[in-house]
Design a protein around this motif. Structure first.
Motif, PDB file in Angstrom:
ATOM      1  N   ALA A 196       0.822  -1.209   0.000  1.00 36.58           N
ATOM      2  CA  ALA A 196       0.000   0.000   0.000  1.00 36.58           C
ATOM      3  C   ALA A 196       0.856   1.260   0.000  1.00 36.58           C
ATOM      4  O   ALA A 196       0.436   2.309  -0.502  1.00 36.58           O
ATOM      5  N   GLY A 197       2.081   1.172   0.547  1.00 39.90           N
ATOM      6  CA  GLY A 197       2.951   2.347   0.573  1.00 39.90           C
ATOM      7  C   GLY A 197       3.286   2.843  -0.818  1.00 39.90           C
ATOM      8  O   GLY A 197       3.324   4.064  -1.064  1.00 39.90           O
ATOM      9  N   VAL A 198       3.536   1.934  -1.764  1.00 35.16           N
ATOM     10  CA  VAL A 198       3.829   2.339  -3.144  1.00 35.16           C
ATOM     11  C   VAL A 198       2.605   3.004  -3.766  1.00 35.16           C
ATOM     12  O   VAL A 198       2.713   4.038  -4.437  1.00 35.16           O
ATOM     13  N   ALA A 199       1.428   2.405  -3.546  1.00 30.76           N
ATOM     14  CA  ALA A 199       0.199   2.989  -4.091  1.00 30.76           C
ATOM     15  C   ALA A 199      -0.051   4.382  -3.515  1.00 30.76           C
ATOM     16  O   ALA A 199      -0.447   5.313  -4.240  1.00 30.76           O
ATOM     17  N   MET A 200       0.182   4.544  -2.211  1.00 33.36           N
ATOM     18  CA  MET A 200       0.006   5.864  -1.597  1.00 33.36           C
ATOM     19  C   MET A 200       0.997   6.872  -2.165  1.00 33.36           C
ATOM     20  O   MET A 200       0.658   8.034  -2.401  1.00 33.36           O
ATOM     21  N   MET A 201       2.244   6.430  -2.398  1.00 32.00           N
ATOM     22  CA  MET A 201       3.225   7.350  -2.946  1.00 32.00           C
ATOM     23  C   MET A 201       2.827   7.825  -4.339  1.00 32.00           C
ATOM     24  O   MET A 201       2.938   9.010  -4.672  1.00 32.00           O
ATOM     25  N   VAL A 202       2.338   6.899  -5.174  1.00 27.09           N
ATOM     26  CA  VAL A 202       1.899   7.279  -6.519  1.00 27.09           C
ATOM     27  C   VAL A 202       0.746   8.278  -6.441  1.00 27.09           C
ATOM     28  O   VAL A 202       0.737   9.294  -7.145  1.00 27.09           O
ATOM     29  N   ALA A 203      -0.223   8.004  -5.563  1.00 26.11           N
ATOM     30  CA  ALA A 203      -1.401   8.868  -5.469  1.00 26.11           C
ATOM     31  C   ALA A 203      -1.085  10.224  -4.855  1.00 26.11           C
ATOM     32  O   ALA A 203      -1.435  11.279  -5.404  1.00 26.11           O
ATOM     33  N   PHE A 204      -0.405  10.209  -3.700  1.00 24.94           N
ATOM     34  CA  PHE A 204      -0.162  11.453  -2.963  1.00 24.94           C
ATOM     35  C   PHE A 204       0.985  12.262  -3.557  1.00 24.94           C
ATOM     36  O   PHE A 204       0.915  13.499  -3.612  1.00 24.94           O
ATOM     37  N   THR A 205       2.062  11.594  -3.991  1.00 23.83           N
ATOM     38  CA  THR A 205       3.282  12.294  -4.374  1.00 23.83           C
ATOM     39  C   THR A 205       3.354  12.573  -5.868  1.00 23.83           C
ATOM     40  O   THR A 205       3.675  13.697  -6.277  1.00 23.83           O
ATOM     41  N   ILE A 206       3.073  11.564  -6.700  1.00 22.41           N
ATOM     42  CA  ILE A 206       3.215  11.747  -8.147  1.00 22.41           C
ATOM     43  C   ILE A 206       1.954  12.366  -8.745  1.00 22.41           C
ATOM     44  O   ILE A 206       2.011  13.392  -9.428  1.00 22.41           O
ATOM     45  N   LEU A 207       0.796  11.747  -8.493  1.00 22.65           N
ATOM     46  CA  LEU A 207      -0.454  12.308  -9.007  1.00 22.65           C
ATOM     47  C   LEU A 207      -0.925  13.522  -8.209  1.00 22.65           C
ATOM     48  O   LEU A 207      -1.669  14.356  -8.726  1.00 22.65           O
TER      49      LEU A 207
END
Length: 296
Positions: free
Chosen positions: A244-255
């Protein structure tokens, strides 16, 4: 603490440290035996890479999720497993070498497959726009920096540190990175509490169904193919527990879309419920079998 600072700065660093700790635990011997049984690898990797995203799409079609929540669920299905899945495999007495191998394969492929497939998903959900898109190579670079590069760094450091230092360092690194990740998820949960859906919501149902159905799928297929008991358990965990940490990083940080990141955040908390229940059921069954064998 600012939610932006948590997601933009702290999350990538903590995630990278967790992945590096995983790399420190990997040795060539972990893969040697597993690769002699390619059918187990092929099944686990196929379930992770192909079946899980299709399962997520099935839930998106069946459940009345908002477009952003649907995007969050689809994003979870595309990320690799992580140190958490390896830990659960160990606790449930699964094939740890197989679990580590599947995690490593997913970690290598995800930086390249995730931005491509997620871009398509956003278009299918009709929420793609210049402000809401994943620039492919930029995303690949960022994912490599927080997933594959730390894992490889840990693997390269492992022989340099020596056995004595590793035996002293590894338990402490595991505890520290585990506490850091749990603390970060808790902080993100608190900082986004007002935006998070109720625990009795369609998003909660989607997250729990995603975890339970993926575990059931992995377990049943592995059993039907008559894989060893330990391999069945490892595949069950690897398919059911996503990073879930990778998914959160993509959502919060990249997108930079908290609306998409809330479902991965919810998943990071709730996935533990079915996994722990299944783990305790497995351990109880093992005790029952051991007791029956002893009596016999």
């Amino acid at each position: 603490m600012s939610p932006d600072w948590l997601s933009q700065v702290l999350l990538p660093w903590v995630l990278a440290s967790v992945m590096m700790a995983m790399g420190l635990n990997l040795a060539n011997s972990d893969f040697a035996h597993t690769w002699r049984h390619p059918r187990r690898i092929l099944l686990g990797a196929s379930l992770q890479i192909l079946a899980l995203p299709l399962l997520a799409w099935g839930l998106v079609v069946l459940l009345p999720l908002s477009p952003l929540a649907a995007a969050g669920l689809l994003l979870v299905s595309l990320v690799p497993g992580g140190a958490t899945s390896n830990t659960f495999s160990y606790l449930v007495q699964g094939d740890l070498a197989l679990s580590v191998s599947l995690t490593s394969i997913a970690a290598v492929l995800a930086p390249f497959t995730l931005p491509l497939i997620m871009g398509w998903n956003l278009e299918f959900l009709s929420i793609s726009s210049p402000e809401l898109r994943l620039p492919y190579w930029h995303t690949v670079g960022q994912l490599l920096l927080v997933t594959l590069v730390p894992v490889l760094t840990g693997m390269l450091l492992r022989p340099l540190l020596g056995t004595a230092i590793l035996e002293w360092v590894l338990p402490k690194v595991k505890v520290l990175t585990g506490i850091a990740m749990i603390g970060l998820v808790a902080a993100l949960f608190v900082s986004h509490a007002q935006r998070l859906p109720s625990l009795f919501s369609i998003e909660t149902l989607a997250v729990l169904l995603m975890c339970v159905l993926s575990m059931a799928l992995g377990h049943q297929l592995a059993k039907r193919l008559h894989l060893p008991h330990a391999s069945v358990r490892a595949i069950t965990v690897e398919v059911g527990v996503q990073n879930a940490g990778v998914a959160m990083m993509v959502a919060f940080t990249i997108l930079q879309q908290p609306g998409i990141g809330l479902v991965p955040l919810l998943y990071g908390l709730l996935m533990n419920v079915p996994v722990f229940l299944w783990m305790f059921a497995c351990l109880w069954r093992d005790r029952q079998l051991a007791a029956a064998t002893h009596i016999t």
